[in-house]
Design an enzyme around this catalytic site. Sequence first.
Site, short mmCIF file in Angstrom:
data_model
loop_
_atom_site.label_atom_id
_atom_site.label_comp_id
_atom_site.label_asym_id
_atom_site.label_seq_id
_atom_site.Cartn_x
_atom_site.Cartn_y
_atom_site.Cartn_z
N ASP A 1 3.41 9.50 -0.61
CA ASP A 1 2.64 8.48 -0.10
C ASP A 1 2.04 7.47 -1.18
O ASP A 1 2.28 7.64 -2.24
CB ASP A 1 0.55 9.64 -0.01
CG ASP A 1 0.12 9.11 0.73
OD1 ASP A 1 0.21 8.05 1.23
OD2 ASP A 1 -0.39 10.39 0.92
N HIS B 1 0.66 -1.37 -0.12
CA HIS B 1 0.01 0.10 -0.04
C HIS B 1 0.69 1.36 -0.19
O HIS B 1 0.42 2.24 -0.37
CB HIS B 1 -1.05 0.23 0.91
CG HIS B 1 -1.89 -1.16 1.02
ND1 HIS B 1 -3.36 -1.12 0.75
CD2 HIS B 1 -1.93 -2.32 1.69
CE1 HIS B 1 -3.81 -1.66 1.07
NE2 HIS B 1 -3.45 -3.09 1.18
C1 GDG Z 1 -2.30 4.13 2.88
C2 GDG Z 1 -0.93 4.09 2.29
C3 GDG Z 1 -3.28 4.25 0.30
C4 GDG Z 1 -8.54 10.13 7.28
N1 GDG Z 1 -9.16 10.74 8.72
C5 GDG Z 1 -9.68 10.15 9.29
C6 GDG Z 1 -10.52 8.90 8.26
N2 GDG Z 1 -9.48 8.89 7.28
C7 GDG Z 1 -9.93 8.38 6.38
C8 GDG Z 1 -9.97 9.39 4.69
C9 GDG Z 1 -9.57 7.39 3.95
C10 GDG Z 1 -8.07 6.87 4.74
O1 GDG Z 1 -8.74 7.49 5.95
C11 GDG Z 1 -6.83 7.41 4.43
O2 GDG Z 1 -6.48 7.30 3.21
P1 GDG Z 1 -4.79 7.31 2.74
O3 GDG Z 1 -5.10 6.55 2.02
O4 GDG Z 1 -5.26 8.67 2.18
O5 GDG Z 1 -3.53 6.92 3.89
P2 GDG Z 1 -2.96 5.32 5.20
O6 GDG Z 1 -4.34 5.47 5.76
O7 GDG Z 1 -1.82 6.31 5.28
O8 GDG Z 1 -3.53 4.79 3.51
C12 GDG Z 1 -1.84 5.42 1.24
C13 GDG Z 1 -3.37 3.57 1.56
O9 GDG Z 1 -2.59 2.68 2.53
C14 GDG Z 1 -5.01 1.99 0.74
O10 GDG Z 1 -3.73 1.60 0.05
O11 GDG Z 1 -3.54 5.19 -0.79
O12 GDG Z 1 -1.21 6.10 0.96
O13 GDG Z 1 -0.39 5.23 2.88
O14 GDG Z 1 -10.40 6.94 3.48
O15 GDG Z 1 -10.87 9.24 4.77
N3 GDG Z 1 -11.86 8.60 8.24
C15 GDG Z 1 -12.54 8.98 9.44
N4 GDG Z 1 -12.31 9.84 10.35
C16 GDG Z 1 -11.14 10.67 10.06
O16 GDG Z 1 -11.14 11.72 10.81
N5 GDG Z 1 -13.59 8.61 9.94
#
Ligand code: GDG
Length: 484
Positions: free
Chosen positions: A390, A182
Amino acid sequence: MNQLVVKKNPAHGSDLEGISRPAGAGLAARTVIVSNRVPSPTEKGATAGGLAVGLADAATRGSLWFGWSGRRAHETATVAEITVSDGVTYATIDIGERDHTRYYNGFANGALWPLFHFRAGLLLFNRADYEAYRAVNKAFATALLPLLQPDDLIWIHDYQLMTMATDLRALGVTNRIGFFMHIPFVPPALLDVLPPAADLLEGLSACDVVGFQTERDRLSFLDCVKQFLHISADRDGVYNFENHSVRAVLTPIGIDAEKFSQLARRAEMTGDAKRLNESLENRALVLGVDRLDYSKGLPQRFDAFGRLLYAYPQHLRQVNFLQIAARSRQEVGSYQTLRRELDRRAGDINGEFSDFDWQPLRYMTHAVKRNAIAGFYRRARVGLVTPLRDGMNLVAKEYVAAQDSDDPGVLVLSRFAGAADDLTEALIVNPFDPDEVAESIHLALTMEISERKERHVALLAKVRHNTARRFCETFLSYLKEAKH
Ligand code: GDG
């Protein structure tokens, strides 16, 4: 919700088979997802993190999801506890307190996470941590073994479990095994600093298919295989390792765009989104939503917002920046340092620019409910997604999906997020240059509606095309095709 809890796993096969493969599921191979954290069947969407969002579609009826229970015990367990919910079997083990500290806080988040986000300076390596990492990966393999059926497709996720396939093979598992990374993959010059580099590459090479978010990551991985294992891949990314064939594939992750758009429409003028809207009093909203993590570029983002207010004073009193930065990995020192750093910079900006009835920056470190986030995105004129590095970044995709097509906001996106490979109609920025980010926020805030719509139509088409479902289907079809 139909939920059944069975304490401790039954012997190989036995009644578990009956539970996990519902009548009518046919002879299709079962998908076995393995990830460090397993989403709670009762609190879907409650936590901040991209993996669970992207994998929601893979956990179809009849599949098994295996991982850590979220509980720390005296010792790491090697026998799983089983819960069945909506036809999906969840099997989890507790991890020992000491193992957890070394495996999760130590090697996974203290060494692999910084290095794979190109932050070699933050890497903290020690052998005991790596030994615990190997031991927990082995415990995962041992606990999964009795739950496996001969034709299962095993799909391991992410950097916490890079050596688990080695352990499964050592236990005699001959099933097809896939691995999806990821987070970004690094070029050889960076992986070289990690003492067990070759070990990790062998772990991935024990799989049949290894998937990456971007072509850059896939090629970096193949370069590392060449340099550390002395094996060259063919033009399709296929190479031979210990008498079996491994294929490195590009399978970028996505979201369920339709569902998220609906969520945002429904959330827009209700509950938390309504409260936020009222508090803004017609001012434009610039929004950031991230886990509180140094890879997300938050200090640089705060600086960029400060530069915006300084360089373009027409936005004073006209704009609010809301940064939701849900706390994560609080036991790791570098995350504590980041928190203090952000507290300080937020104070600096508000101290400098606030008026008695206006405060430019709102910054919160507790998580917000998923539907509230969807409503917030829709209200935001600018989505600020500026990680320093990222894997993909699903927030960028969610922001696009949540917009009102008749009056869409503008996405400002870091060129170092995997999402930038695809979402080229965003305003692409270098997050290390706060002046450039400030200029782009200004451009976004002043952009004509015709241009906003034009960009949004193109972005939405991509987010709707490269969905979470497509990601899962594409990866699993590679795995099914794998020569065995
Ligand atoms: C890893 C990789 C890759 C965020 N704050 C809250 C919340 N979120 C949710 C967002 C989104 C998710 O969390 C974050 O996803 P990301 O993809 O931006 O980042 P990582 O957590 O670092 O994920 C990344 C991912 O895996 C998938 O392969 O894209 O690069 O680092 O859905 O909306 N959700 C809630 N409350 C929050 O305060 N409920």
